[in-house]
Design a protein around this motif. Structure first.
Motif, PDB file in Angstrom:
ATOM      1  N   SER A 363       0.819  -1.215   0.000  1.00 51.57           N
ATOM      2  CA  SER A 363       0.000   0.000   0.000  1.00 51.57           C
ATOM      3  C   SER A 363       0.847   1.257   0.000  1.00 51.57           C
ATOM      4  N   ASN A 364       2.000   1.230   0.679  1.00 52.91           N
ATOM      5  CA  ASN A 364       2.869   2.407   0.694  1.00 52.91           C
ATOM      6  C   ASN A 364       4.316   1.970   0.933  1.00 52.91           C
ATOM      7  N   LEU A 365       4.972   1.588  -0.134  1.00 58.72           N
ATOM      8  CA  LEU A 365       6.350   1.094  -0.020  1.00 58.72           C
ATOM      9  C   LEU A 365       7.304   2.171   0.466  1.00 58.72           C
ATOM     10  N   VAL A 366       7.101   3.402   0.025  1.00 62.38           N
ATOM     11  CA  VAL A 366       8.023   4.481   0.372  1.00 62.38           C
ATOM     12  C   VAL A 366       7.942   4.798   1.862  1.00 62.38           C
ATOM     13  N   MET A 367       6.747   4.860   2.409  1.00 60.47           N
ATOM     14  CA  MET A 367       6.614   5.113   3.846  1.00 60.47           C
ATOM     15  C   MET A 367       7.244   3.975   4.650  1.00 60.47           C
ATOM     16  N   ALA A 368       7.043   2.735   4.187  1.00 62.58           N
ATOM     17  CA  ALA A 368       7.649   1.597   4.878  1.00 62.58           C
ATOM     18  C   ALA A 368       9.175   1.717   4.875  1.00 62.58           C
ATOM     19  N   LEU A 369       9.743   2.169   3.755  1.00 66.56           N
ATOM     20  CA  LEU A 369      11.188   2.373   3.685  1.00 66.56           C
ATOM     21  C   LEU A 369      11.643   3.428   4.693  1.00 66.56           C
ATOM     22  N   GLY A 370      10.947   4.575   4.725  1.00 66.91           N
ATOM     23  CA  GLY A 370      11.330   5.649   5.636  1.00 66.91           C
ATOM     24  C   GLY A 370      11.311   5.216   7.086  1.00 66.91           C
ATOM     25  N   LEU A 371      10.249   4.513   7.491  1.00 67.42           N
ATOM     26  CA  LEU A 371      10.161   4.018   8.869  1.00 67.42           C
ATOM     27  C   LEU A 371      11.265   2.999   9.153  1.00 67.42           C
ATOM     28  N   CYS A 372      11.569   2.169   8.148  1.00 73.43           N
ATOM     29  CA  CYS A 372      12.642   1.187   8.289  1.00 73.43           C
ATOM     30  C   CYS A 372      13.977   1.871   8.541  1.00 73.43           C
ATOM     31  N   PHE A 373      14.285   2.923   7.775  1.00 70.81           N
ATOM     32  CA  PHE A 373      15.566   3.623   7.933  1.00 70.81           C
ATOM     33  C   PHE A 373      15.690   4.254   9.312  1.00 70.81           C
ATOM     34  N   LEU A 374      14.626   4.863   9.773  1.00 67.12           N
ATOM     35  CA  LEU A 374      14.654   5.496  11.096  1.00 67.12           C
ATOM     36  C   LEU A 374      14.842   4.455  12.198  1.00 67.12           C
ATOM     37  N   GLY A 375      14.066   3.375  12.126  1.00 68.48           N
ATOM     38  CA  GLY A 375      14.140   2.350  13.163  1.00 68.48           C
ATOM     39  C   GLY A 375      15.476   1.637  13.191  1.00 68.48           C
ATOM     40  N   LEU A 376      15.971   1.217  12.036  1.00 69.57           N
ATOM     41  CA  LEU A 376      17.228   0.470  11.987  1.00 69.57           C
ATOM     42  C   LEU A 376      18.420   1.331  12.391  1.00 69.57           C
ATOM     43  N   SER A 377      18.425   2.589  11.965  1.00 68.90           N
ATOM     44  CA  SER A 377      19.548   3.469  12.341  1.00 68.90           C
ATOM     45  C   SER A 377      19.547   3.728  13.845  1.00 68.90           C
ATOM     46  N   ALA A 378      18.373   3.853  14.457  1.00 68.19           N
ATOM     47  CA  ALA A 378      18.300   4.065  15.907  1.00 68.19           C
ATOM     48  C   ALA A 378      18.851   2.849  16.655  1.00 68.19           C
ATOM     49  N   ILE A 379      18.478   1.645  16.199  1.00 70.46           N
ATOM     50  CA  ILE A 379      18.996   0.425  16.826  1.00 70.46           C
ATOM     51  C   ILE A 379      20.514   0.341  16.670  1.00 70.46           C
ATOM     52  N   ALA A 380      21.003   0.657  15.474  1.00 71.67           N
ATOM     53  CA  ALA A 380      22.437   0.572  15.213  1.00 71.67           C
ATOM     54  C   ALA A 380      23.214   1.602  16.025  1.00 71.67           C
ATOM     55  N   LEU A 381      22.665   2.794  16.202  1.00 65.05           N
ATOM     56  CA  LEU A 381      23.335   3.800  17.031  1.00 65.05           C
ATOM     57  C   LEU A 381      23.446   3.324  18.482  1.00 65.05           C
ATOM     58  N   GLY A 382      22.400   2.686  18.972  1.00 58.28           N
ATOM     59  CA  GLY A 382      22.461   2.135  20.321  1.00 58.28           C
ATOM     60  C   GLY A 382      23.506   1.041  20.439  1.00 58.28           C
ATOM     61  N   LEU A 383      23.582   0.172  19.438  1.00 56.84           N
ATOM     62  CA  LEU A 383      24.604  -0.879  19.431  1.00 56.84           C
ATOM     63  C   LEU A 383      26.007  -0.279  19.402  1.00 56.84           C
ATOM     64  N   ASN A 384      26.199   0.755  18.597  1.00 59.68           N
ATOM     65  CA  ASN A 384      27.516   1.370  18.502  1.00 59.68           C
ATOM     66  C   ASN A 384      27.961   1.943  19.842  1.00 59.68           C
ATOM     67  N   SER A 385      27.033   2.551  20.546  1.00 59.63           N
ATOM     68  CA  SER A 385      27.365   3.104  21.860  1.00 59.63           C
ATOM     69  C   SER A 385      27.823   2.011  22.821  1.00 59.63           C
TER      70      SER A 385
END
Length: 396
Positions: A363-385
């Motif tokens: 239904s909305n591939l682009v919105m799914a991509l945007g939410l994916c980028f935000l969520g995954l980058s937040a998890i990765a930043l926490g892991l990096n810390s």
């Protein structure tokens, strides 16, 4: 040792690694413009063909479970040549397939053989030292991005002249070249972990190290952002925006500029900034791209509203992955094959599962991509810390 002169053997090794990198884009990227032709050939939808790419990535990840540990005991040369032979057989089977089920089966066979590409990381660890390794990994990620951006244009040309089988035919030719080059260049000497033949024991050892696991997960999450876009890009550009395969290929040429930009930025940062700062910068760009993608949702869907955020995301991915990979690979230098397989297994499981999940959000591939980028980058930043503190403590 970091500034040792280039030798003919090192040059040949770089050529082999670049050829393996080029070969890696064919099963996943050169085939993209052939989605409509494949859907017509096997009487299915383009979405099903996109899911077959995600299945390929997952199949590849399971192959990686055995390739690396076996290469530590049997030697890189034997495993690389055996894997290439299986991948070539899978590609030939795909060309001969008359039904979608058989096509999927041979794609999995091809994926199993392509697990040998993970040995490129082990070869970097074996054949180069110190900052040479990080510089080469940056160069390989940048080259991979350039190959990826050019691959749809090549795929369009192959589709026009050779049909959907064209990408598989060129894959076979390049695979034979890698076989020949590996036979000439590599010595089949097992790694220093030659006595360690129990695969599960090898994985238990590397995965027990939280820093190793954390750095590879950071690399995997960054890769998943890029891979998800690549898998669904034909659905956005060719189905929703009605671009021709040629227009789609030209669009991804602009996308390739991000790899060059990210590679240049990663090279500069590698000289002047700490690893953690490089990772934070790259992940910050991925988060920014997700925010941009969501903000641009208020405008009508266009090439620009998709491509601009993706260029930012890809620059961030190119900055993040080489340094995270180098930090992970440096933890177990004498188990480079196992380390490379473990990490690449995480990368392709993440890429396959996340891209498959996004593909279901029709239904909305682009919105799914945007939410994916935000969520995954937040998890990765926490892991990096978390892992940065552990890595620094281990180095003291």
């Amino acid at each position: 040792m970091d500034h040792s002169p280039t030798t003919p053997k090192n040059t040949s090794a770089v050529i082999l690694l670049l050829t393996m990198t080029l070969l890696g884009v064919f099963p996943l990227d050169v085939i993209l413009p052939s989605f409509p032709a494949l859907a017509e050939r096997f009487n299915t939808s383009s979405a099903d063909i996109a899911l077959s790419v995600s299945l390929f990535a997952i199949g590849l990840s399971f192959s990686l479970m055995v390739i690396g540990p076996l290469s530590d005991s049997l030697g890189r040369k034997k495993l690389l040549m055996a894997g290439m032979a299986v991948a070539i057989a899978g590609a030939l089977g795909c060309m001969a397939a008359t039904e979608y089920a058989w096509f999927l089966l041979f794609r999995v066979v091809q994926a199993v053989g392509c697990g040998c590409f993970a040995l490129s990381q082990a070869l970097v660890q074996d054949l180069f030292v110190g900052r040479q390794q990080e510089r080469l990994r940056i160069a390989l990620v940048t080259a991979s991005g350039i190959f990826i951006s050019l691959s749809p244009l090549l795929g369009t040309w192959l589709q026009a002249h050779l049909g959907w089988q064209g990408s598989f035919e060129v894959f076979v030719v390049l695979g034979l070249l890698v076989l020949f080059k590996a036979w000439l260049l590599l010595e089949n000497t097992p790694g220093t972990a030659a006595g360690q033949r129990h695969i599960f024991a090898a994985y238990r050892r590397v995965f027990a190290d939280l820093s190793f696991l954390g750095y590879w997960l950071i690399s995997a999450l960054a890769f998943a952002c890029h891979f998800s876009f690549i898998v669904i890009s034909p659905l956005i550009f060719m189905e929703q925006l009605q671009l021709s395969p040629y227009q789609y290929a030209l669009t991804l040429l602009l996308y390739g500029a991000a790899y060059v930009l990210g590679g240049i930025g990663a090279g500069v940062m590698n000289r002047y900034l700490q690893a953690s700062t490089q990772i934070v910068t790259g992940l910050g760009l991925i988060a920014l791209s997700g925010l941009l993608m969501l903000l641009l949702q208020q405008f009508e869907l266009s090439v620009a509203t998709v491509l601009v955020p993706m260029i930012v995301c890809t620059a961030g991915t190119t900055i993040t992955r080489p340094v995270a990979t180098s930090r992970a690979m440096g933890i177990f230098p004498h188990n480079a094959g196992t380390s490379a397989s473990a990490g690449n297994m995480l990368i392709f499981i993440a890429g396959g599962l996340i891209s498959g999940f996004i593909n279901l959000s029709a239904s909305n591939l682009v919105m799914a991509l945007g939410l994916c980028f935000l969520g995954l980058s937040a998890i990765a930043l926490g892991l990096n810390s978390l892992v940065n503190r552990r890595y620094q403590g281990a180095c003291v």
